[in-house]
Design a protein around this motif. Structure first.
Motif, PDB file in Angstrom:
ATOM      1  N   SER B  16       0.824  -1.205   0.000  1.00 52.95           N
ATOM      2  CA  SER B  16       0.000   0.000   0.000  1.00 52.95           C
ATOM      3  C   SER B  16       0.862   1.260   0.000  1.00 52.95           C
ATOM      4  O   SER B  16       0.557   2.244  -0.661  1.00 52.95           O
ATOM      5  N   LEU B  17       1.963   1.213   0.710  1.00 55.69           N
ATOM      6  CA  LEU B  17       2.859   2.375   0.737  1.00 55.69           C
ATOM      7  C   LEU B  17       3.484   2.607  -0.631  1.00 55.69           C
ATOM      8  O   LEU B  17       3.612   3.730  -1.108  1.00 55.69           O
ATOM      9  N   LYS B  18       3.872   1.498  -1.249  1.00 59.70           N
ATOM     10  CA  LYS B  18       4.513   1.576  -2.561  1.00 59.70           C
ATOM     11  C   LYS B  18       3.549   2.170  -3.577  1.00 59.70           C
ATOM     12  O   LYS B  18       3.898   3.071  -4.350  1.00 59.70           O
ATOM     13  N   GLU B  19       2.338   1.668  -3.516  1.00 58.72           N
ATOM     14  CA  GLU B  19       1.318   2.134  -4.463  1.00 58.72           C
ATOM     15  C   GLU B  19       1.098   3.632  -4.305  1.00 58.72           C
ATOM     16  O   GLU B  19       1.052   4.380  -5.269  1.00 58.72           O
ATOM     17  N   LYS B  20       0.999   4.048  -3.056  1.00 58.71           N
ATOM     18  CA  LYS B  20       0.754   5.457  -2.771  1.00 58.71           C
ATOM     19  C   LYS B  20       1.894   6.301  -3.320  1.00 58.71           C
ATOM     20  O   LYS B  20       1.681   7.334  -3.966  1.00 58.71           O
ATOM     21  N   GLU B  22       4.089   5.541  -5.659  1.00 57.05           N
ATOM     22  CA  GLU B  22       4.149   5.534  -7.119  1.00 57.05           C
ATOM     23  C   GLU B  22       3.082   6.428  -7.724  1.00 57.05           C
ATOM     24  O   GLU B  22       3.280   7.054  -8.764  1.00 57.05           O
ATOM     25  N   SER B  23       1.941   6.468  -7.027  1.00 57.94           N
ATOM     26  CA  SER B  23       0.842   7.262  -7.563  1.00 57.94           C
ATOM     27  C   SER B  23       1.193   8.738  -7.700  1.00 57.94           C
ATOM     28  O   SER B  23       0.683   9.427  -8.560  1.00 57.94           O
ATOM     29  N   TYR B  24       2.128   9.198  -6.852  1.00 56.60           N
ATOM     30  CA  TYR B  24       2.512  10.614  -6.949  1.00 56.60           C
ATOM     31  C   TYR B  24       3.081  10.957  -8.310  1.00 56.60           C
ATOM     32  O   TYR B  24       2.866  12.035  -8.834  1.00 56.60           O
ATOM     33  N   SER B  25       3.795  10.014  -8.878  1.00 59.98           N
ATOM     34  CA  SER B  25       4.480  10.366 -10.124  1.00 59.98           C
ATOM     35  C   SER B  25       3.739   9.896 -11.370  1.00 59.98           C
ATOM     36  O   SER B  25       4.238  10.031 -12.477  1.00 59.98           O
ATOM     37  N   LEU B  26       2.546   9.315 -11.177  1.00 57.85           N
ATOM     38  CA  LEU B  26       1.786   8.858 -12.345  1.00 57.85           C
ATOM     39  C   LEU B  26       1.022  10.024 -12.961  1.00 57.85           C
ATOM     40  O   LEU B  26       0.264  10.721 -12.281  1.00 57.85           O
ATOM     41  N   LEU B  27       1.244  10.202 -14.210  1.00 52.89           N
ATOM     42  CA  LEU B  27       0.524  11.254 -14.924  1.00 52.89           C
ATOM     43  C   LEU B  27      -0.964  10.906 -14.851  1.00 52.89           C
ATOM     44  O   LEU B  27      -1.340   9.744 -14.953  1.00 52.89           O
ATOM     45  N   ASP B  28      -1.813  11.907 -14.651  1.00 46.79           N
ATOM     46  CA  ASP B  28      -3.262  11.736 -14.652  1.00 46.79           C
ATOM     47  C   ASP B  28      -3.813  11.003 -13.427  1.00 46.79           C
ATOM     48  O   ASP B  28      -5.006  10.799 -13.310  1.00 46.79           O
ATOM     49  N   HIS B  29      -2.937  10.580 -12.532  1.00 50.14           N
ATOM     50  CA  HIS B  29      -3.450   9.963 -11.301  1.00 50.14           C
ATOM     51  C   HIS B  29      -3.964  11.078 -10.396  1.00 50.14           C
ATOM     52  O   HIS B  29      -3.351  12.147 -10.323  1.00 50.14           O
ATOM     53  N   PRO B  30      -5.068  10.845  -9.712  1.00 56.00           N
ATOM     54  CA  PRO B  30      -5.605  11.932  -8.857  1.00 56.00           C
ATOM     55  C   PRO B  30      -4.610  12.374  -7.772  1.00 56.00           C
ATOM     56  O   PRO B  30      -4.648  13.521  -7.348  1.00 56.00           O
ATOM     57  N   ASP B  31      -3.722  11.482  -7.380  1.00 54.44           N
ATOM     58  CA  ASP B  31      -2.751  11.849  -6.339  1.00 54.44           C
ATOM     59  C   ASP B  31      -1.474  12.453  -6.901  1.00 54.44           C
ATOM     60  O   ASP B  31      -0.561  12.779  -6.148  1.00 54.44           O
ATOM     61  N   SER B  32      -1.382  12.563  -8.187  1.00 56.39           N
ATOM     62  CA  SER B  32      -0.087  12.969  -8.742  1.00 56.39           C
ATOM     63  C   SER B  32       0.275  14.386  -8.295  1.00 56.39           C
ATOM     64  O   SER B  32      -0.577  15.257  -8.154  1.00 56.39           O
ATOM     65  N   ILE B  33       1.542  14.565  -8.129  1.00 57.76           N
ATOM     66  CA  ILE B  33       1.993  15.768  -7.451  1.00 57.76           C
ATOM     67  C   ILE B  33       3.460  15.977  -7.786  1.00 57.76           C
ATOM     68  O   ILE B  33       4.183  15.036  -8.126  1.00 57.76           O
ATOM     69  N   ILE B  34       3.918  17.211  -7.706  1.00 58.34           N
ATOM     70  CA  ILE B  34       5.351  17.483  -7.907  1.00 58.34           C
ATOM     71  C   ILE B  34       6.106  17.036  -6.649  1.00 58.34           C
ATOM     72  O   ILE B  34       5.689  17.321  -5.537  1.00 58.34           O
TER      73      ILE B  34
END
Lengths: 487, 132, 590, 159
Positions: B16-20, B22-34
């Motif tokens: 779950s931590l890994k997923e979270k 990775e989600s930061y750097s996924l384009l178009d993911h709602p969690d994506s962030i600089i």
């Protein structure tokens, strides 16, 4: 392009937030611990480490798995796992970087070691000069306890293990494991004769497994990826990677982690970006005050434990100081000896007195008072100190002298016979001379000489009295006509 | 915080931590962030990483750029401290050296906002082992 | 025991597991030179820091040379103790040590008995090629011991004796590297430290770094002064060791020759401390019996065990380290200090001279005696009861100085009356002797019966802590004996915790008792020498016509004529003392 | 023995420190670290107290104090300056930086200025070799110091 560097020990440094255990867990942290506790016996785990070919990264290069096995086999009601974080080599900062960037990897490995050897207590002996590393280590220990990776019944198994910190107090010799143990016991950090080795009789007389930070940092990955994977990296007898602290006259000063067997040339030119200011490479000192220097002729030998020893140096903990044409190798040898003299514990006579005498002879040479016979004295004395000293410090302290004598004998001859220091480092051997052609007699130099060594009439060429000159260089700095030069 | 009491639990947490992350750097993911990582080992701090870290935190917020600024250990480019790594979702991370607050401002304005690469990029010169 | 086979210099050797190369080599007649190594067998005293590196040997297959004193034998080991490599290394190491050692042999107190000097001789050092800075320190003179640590070679023997054997803790290795040396805290004067002056550091120091304060010159001056009557007393242990300084076998008794030599030196009266030892037994024995009787009667104010008090090193020890127990030792003065007032208050009066014109010199195996005779409570208006105490070694040097051929001396008798003594007093010089002498007297005084057997063999030996139960006609007396202050500490800890089962305990500061005192000829780590000295004393005891202190005719008449009875007011005034709290007072708060 | 003056409050603190380590002999070095934190240095009096609390001979405590370069028996300046003489710093000219400090402050290594403001010492590698030569003033690290920059560092603390 395939990179020259491969980061195993440093895998999380600069990647994760060292103060967040969650970052570490996301990078498979504590998985190796979980795996050994639930799926492997201590013997099987030790077998993996043995098979991986991992050798101690603190300098000696003793096979890690074998060390673990010895500690396991010694009977003892209480055993200890010790982490040697007393990184004392000047110019080395691998261990600090690991502890500051990835402290959990060390804690995890120590717990694994505890499981393997039957120890329930761990001790990290760390230099007090590393406040940030201490801070991060403390945070990591607290977090690990909260998650149950340290403490009682780790990961729901019956295994209990916890870690304490012990502080060094500024003694290089405490990097030697018996000295380190005495220091942890609140004593003077004097080494004792081995055997007995700490694995048999260590902290408080109990069996203690001592490994260094970088060695531990490799452990979780080896467990996770397997012995064969690790053994596929590196050279025939030296497996895996080694972290070097690349410093000195090199463009890209920094931490470098390369597979064993990488050549010095690759490290210096391809990774380090070559020598600063386009100067010529002269030598690289590896192994700090215990090591020797590698020269141009060593640029293409693959770096590993055995090759470095064959070249008259040693791996040491991984400091690599690069020197260029401006460095005087006699002065460098003297520098290291000064360090050893200051750091010798004083227990055994060859180290206590012998190194002092080596230093004095080198000082005599750099002051221009050396004679040829002194070079023989250096050699004989150096060999005897290596042969007779009690601990690793004394047994390696003459290396910088012997290795520079081997590789830069001409420089010694220059100093001794011709009273010249070509690198213009040894002040006593320099003479400042005014070029009569260029001097216009502006008197600026004479006015700036702190000892009134310069004489001459206005508008006439000036003269520096070599007897009076203290070689401060003030005149040369002030001269606007480049009329002053060093001979 | 609850204690992890089994390997399975640990693996679940890891996933779950890994997923979270990775989600930061996924384009178009709602969690994506600089993501901005500042190397804050001793060398970094000694050459001024702390003010750079604070600057990014404050300025990115002030300039309304959703971002996560974190500290990390030594990136091993000691010669170029302070060093930082910027990850824009969907792009490879970029390391900058010799970062002071002026440089930080340039990185925010030029790289983060406009995607132009300013000077001072340090090419990554190593591979990192992936632990499993 | 597992036997290990190896070869040393080509000779096959079998040695027990955990034997060092040094010891294994000795069994086949190979004597590897050592310097820092020091051992007193049977007393569990061993110093092997592996620091001097003189004993290095070549072990086949090993990268560097191995110190023989600390390297254990292993199966198939091939050792070479005198290869070129070894000889070169060994000599170089010695040259290095010498390069940081003042070349003061001609004037050094240790010249002639210096182990470093002999080593230089043995290894054939003819020059010191490595010259350079020498480490220098402040010279420190205390009432008994001189520290000239420029001569320290960091063998750590003194540190080991002071800390591990004696547990005094006055000395420690300080500083590091080239400036490392053994010193008291803050490099303060020894006098300010917790030093007991037991002198064991001096007795094991291989060089002149630790030596005694020499009072010979004061004695010579006194002898040359016609206004002074100079009286000498000789402690029991001296006669069993003095001969060694003149090349005689250890254990040779030289009582008669010593007396003759002292007369030739010009002493007006040659007396025996043994007489005072008999006196001590009378006082201490009476005190013991008194305390014991009251204790058995249930007097709650009486504490047991009673502890002997004739050893000044031991007295210093409990004053420094166990001041809370200072009421437990006997208040009887030591024989040296009992002799003083009898000489100056009784004998001087008999001679009709003022005590100030009498000089009392003692010949002692001990360095703490030098300090003891300087203590304020042993002076009358500034005049010490005993003026000078010189050691066995100093006496030997004095005899040589006076051109006396010791060997040619006839056997002479002590002067009367203070030369009369018993066998009981002679054995004061060895561990267990005082308590045996006390038992002989106490038994007869308590039971009013004659002892069937004078020898108490159960009290003899070299074991560090011994105990025995003596049957006083139905009363079983538990006796404890300790020699070496570390062993004394153990008994004291027990007393402190109320665990002690003993009625009486004898304590001697030095291993072996006075025969191993800090002022005796150097035994250089050979414990056989100590044993021979002890047996010499038992021999003299056995040969004496009178062997019980209370039967000494002069003692009997002295009480009748002068002192009254043991424990009388006059006895108390002259023969008893009190103890002080000398523990470090740490600080005064602001 | 010596009559010693130490502030009572600090003595209590020191005894508490010893107690927090269960008055164990083996904790001597940890205790000394904390004691130096309280007093700034380790005068003889402090060592006496520690010896007593841990039941150790004071000579032993002194032996340990003099073994480790981190421990000092002389009070340091308000701003202790340490010049790194590690190899990396050395080859990049830290000796010249040290010389400049000596010249400017008119003190030698191991000394404190008359006003108690600065003390000068050398150290061996803080592990910030990338910034060589390195100077530490208190906890603050200065990197890439040149002899010319010495003046600025001193000025910074002089005001």
């Amino acid at each position: 392009m395939k990179q020259k560097q491969l980061r195993i020990a440093l895998r999380n440094c600069g990647v994760i937030d060292p103060e967040r255990i969650e970052d570490y867990i996301a990078k498979d942290g504590y998985l190796a611990l979980g795996k050994v506790l639930t799926e492997l016996t201590p013997e099987a785990t030790i077998e993996i480490i043995k098979k991986s070919g991992l050798r101690g990264r603190g300098g000696g290069g003793f096979p890690t798995g074998l060390k673990w096995e010895i500690t396991r086999k010694v009977h003892g009601d209480q055993k200890y796992v010790v982490c040697n974080a007393d990184e004392g080599d000047p110019g080395a900062f691998m261990d600090r970087s690991v502890l500051e960037g990835d402290p959990h990897s060390v804690l995890e490995a120590m717990a694994i070691n505890g499981y393997c050897t039957g120890a329930s207590k761990g001790l990290v002996y760390i230099r007090a000069e590393y406040p940030l590393a201490i801070e991060r280590l403390k945070i990591a220990m607290k977090q690990a306890r909260e998650y149950g990776f340290l403490g009682d019944q780790i990961l729901g198994t019956g295994f209990c293990f916890d870690i304490e910190i012990r502080y060094g107090a500024g003694a290089f010799v405490c990097g030697e494991e018996t000295a380190l143990i005495h220091s942890m016991e609140g004593l003077r950090g004097e080494p004792t004769v081995k055997p007995p080795f700490p694995s048999e009789s260590g902290y408080l007389g109990k069996p203690s497994n001592v490994n260094n930070v970088e060695t531990y940092a490799n452990i979780p990955v080896i467990i996770n990826k397997g012995a064969d994977w690790f053994a596929s990296i590196g050279s025939a007898k030296s497996k895996g990677t080694k972290v070097f602290a690349l410093a000195g006259k090199i463009n890209n000063v920094g931490l470098v982690e390369v597979p064993m067997g990488t050549t010095l040339r690759e490290v210096i030119y391809e990774i380090g970006g070559g020598i600063r200011d386009g100067k010529a490479f002269k030598a690289a000192q590896t192994g700090g005050p215990s090591g020797g220097c590698l020269t141009v002729k060593h640029l293409d030998i693959p770096i590993d434990y055995d090759n470095l020893i064959a070249a008259g140096s040693m791996m040491g903990s991984g400091g690599m100081i690069v020197m260029d044409e401006d460095d005087c190798m006699v002065a460098i040898a003297k520098f290291y000896l000064e360090f050893t003299v200051e750091e010798s514990c004083g227990k055994c006579s060859p180290c206590r007195i012998g190194n002092k005498r080596l230093f004095e002879i080198l000082e005599k040479i750099t002051q221009g008072n050396g004679i040829l016979e002194d070079l023989d004295k250096l050699k004989n004395l150096g060999k005897v100190i290596i042969d007779t000293s009690l601990c690793g410090l004394g047994q390696s302290s003459p290396n910088p002298v012997l290795s520079t004598l081997d590789n830069f004998y001409d420089e010694y001859i220059d100093h001794v016979t011709y009273k010249k220091c070509k690198s213009k480092v040894c002040k006593s051997l320099m003479t400042y001379i005014i070029d009569e052609e260029k001097c216009i007699g502006c008197t600026l130099c004479a006015r700036n000489c702190p000892v009134n060594a310069i004489s001459g009439e206005r508008k006439q060429a000036h003269y520096i009295d070599p007897e009076k000159c203290i070689k401060c260089g003030a005149c040369m700095e002030k001269c606007k006509f480049n009329a002053i030069f060093i001979n | 915080m609850t204690k992890i009491t089994s390997l399975t639990e640990l693996k679940k947490l890891r996933d779950s931590l890994k997923e979270k992350m990775e989600s930061y750097s996924l384009l178009d993911h709602p969690d994506s962030i600089i993501q901005v990582k500042v190397a804050m080992a001793t060398c970094g701090q000694a050459s001024g990483a702390r003010p750079v870290f604070d600057y990014f935190k404050e300025e990115l917020e002030k300039r309304n750029i959703p971002a996560m600024v974190t500290q990390t250990g030594c990136m091993s480019y000691c010669y170029a401290e302070p060093t930082i790594e910027v990850t824009i979702p969907g792009k490879n991370p970029v390391v900058f050296g010799f970062v002071n607050t002026r440089k930080a401002d340039e990185i925010i304005e030029r790289y983060i906002r406009k995607g132009e690469l300013p000077d001072g990029v340090i090419p990554v010169n190593y591979e990192t082992v992936i632990s499993q | 025991m597992e036997l290990i086979k190896l070869t040393i210099d080509g000779k096959p050797v079998e040695a027990e597991k955990d034997t060092t190369i040094l010891k294994a080599a000795k069994t086949v007649g190979i004597d590897i030179p050592t310097l820092c190594y020091f051992q007193l067998k049977d007393m569990n005293i061993e110093n092997r820091p592996g620091g001097c590196r003189i004993c290095v040997v070549e072990v086949k297959g090993r990268r560097n040379l191995a110190p023989a004193c600390t390297t254990l034998v292993s199966g198939g080991m091939e050792v070479n103790t005198h290869s070129i490599r070894v000889l070169n290394a060994r000599r170089t190491v010695l040259e290095l040590i010498l390069s940081d050692h003042p070349a003061e042999c001609l004037t050094c107190a240790k010249s002639g008995s210096c182990e470093l000097q002999s080593m230089a001789q043995q290894l054939g050092v003819r020059e010191i090629p490595y010259q350079g800075e020498q480490s220098t320190y402040r010279k420190d003179t205390s009432p008994a011991i001189i520290r000239d640590v420029d001569k320290c070679i960091m063998c750590r023997r003194c540190e080991m004796m002071c800390n591990e054997v004696q547990t005094v803790g006055a000395l420690s290795a300080v500083n590091r590297g080239f400036m490392a040396v053994v010193a008291p805290a803050f490099e303060m004067n020894l006098e300010k430290s917790t030093c007991t002056y037991c002198g064991q550091c001096v007795s094991v120091c291989p060089t002149g770094a630790l030596t005694e304060v020499d009072h010979t010159r004061n004695v010579i001056n006194a002898l040359a002064d016609p206004a002074k009557t100079v009286v000498v007393q000789t402690a029991p242990a001296v006669r069993a060791a003095l001969g060694e300084e003149f090349g005689l076998e250890p254990g040779t008794l030289v009582t008669g020759k010593m007396v003759a030599a002292l007369r030739r030196l010009g002493f007006d009266y040659v007396f025996d401390t043994d007489f005072a030892a008999d006196l001590t037994i009378m006082e201490e024995g009476t005190e013991l019996l008194d305390r014991l009787t009251r204790y058995l009667e249930g007097d709650p104010s009486v504490q047991l065990p009673i502890l002997t008090s004739c050893c000044p090193g031991w007295v210093n020890f409990f004053e420094h380290h166990f001041p809370e127990l200072r009421d437990i030792p006997s208040t009887a003065k030591s024989p040296q200090q009992m002799f003083g007032p009898i000489a100056k208050e009784y004998f001087a009066k008999k001679l009709g001279i003022d005590r100030k014109n009498m000089i009392v010199v003692s010949i002692m195996p001990c360095l703490a005696k030098k300090y003891e005779c300087q203590r304020d409570e042993f002076k009358v208006s500034g005049d010490p009861d005993v003026n000078y105490s010189i050691s066995t070694r100093e006496l030997a040097a004095f005899i040589k100085l006076a051109n006396i051929d010791f060997d040619a001396m006839p056997e002479e008798e002590f002067d009367k009356p203070m030369g009369e003594s018993t066998g009981a007093s002679v054995i004061f010089g060895t561990t267990g002797g005082v308590i045996e002498a006390a038992c002989r007297t106490a038994y007869e005084l308590y039971t009013h019966k004659k002892l069937a057997k004078v020898d108490f063999n159960e009290l003899r030996g070299f074991e560090s802590i011994r105990h025995a139960t003596i049957d006083f006609n139905g009363l079983l007396l538990n006796i404890g004996i300790a020699h070496g202050l570390g062993n004394a500490r153990k008994l004291l800890e027990d007393i402190k915790e109320g665990k002690s089962q003993f009625h009486a305990i004898e304590i001697m500061a030095c291993p072996g008792g006075c025969i191993g005192g800090g002022g005796q000829p150097y035994h250089h780590g050979d414990s056989a020498i100590l044993k021979k000295r002890a047996s010499a004393l038992y021999r003299e005891d056995a040969g004496k016509p009178i062997r019980k202190s209370h039967e000494n005719p002069f003692i009997i008449s002295l009480y009748k004529e002068f002192l009254g009875a043991p424990g009388s007011d006059r006895s108390h005034h002259l023969l008893h003392t009190k103890y002080f709290d000398r523990s470090a007072s740490v600080f005064v708060e602001e | 023995m010596a009559i010693i003056k130490l502030p009572e409050r600090k003595i209590t603190d020191l005894k508490d420190v010893c107690k927090s380590f269960n008055n164990e002999k083996g904790e001597l070095i940890n205790v000394l670290h904390k004691a130096q934190g309280i007093f700034g240095y380790l005068p003889a009096e402090v060592q006496e107290v520690i010896a007593k609390e841990l039941n150790l001979p004071v000579a032993h405590v002194y032996g340990v104090v003099t073994f480790y370069s981190f421990f000092t028996m002389t009070p340091k300046g308000e701003h202790p300056i340490s010049v790194c003489l590690g190899t990396a710093c050395y080859v990049r000219g830290s000796e010249k930086v040290l010389e400049e400090f000596k010249r400017l402050l008119k003190i030698q290594v191991g000394q404190t200025t008359a006003d108690g403001k600065f003390s000068l010492s050398c150290l061996r590698c803080v592990g910030a070799c990338g910034l060589a030569p390195v100077v530490m003033v208190g906890e603050k690290v200065y990197g890439r110091v040149s002899p010319d920059g010495v003046k600025d560092i001193v000025e910074e603390f002089n005001n």
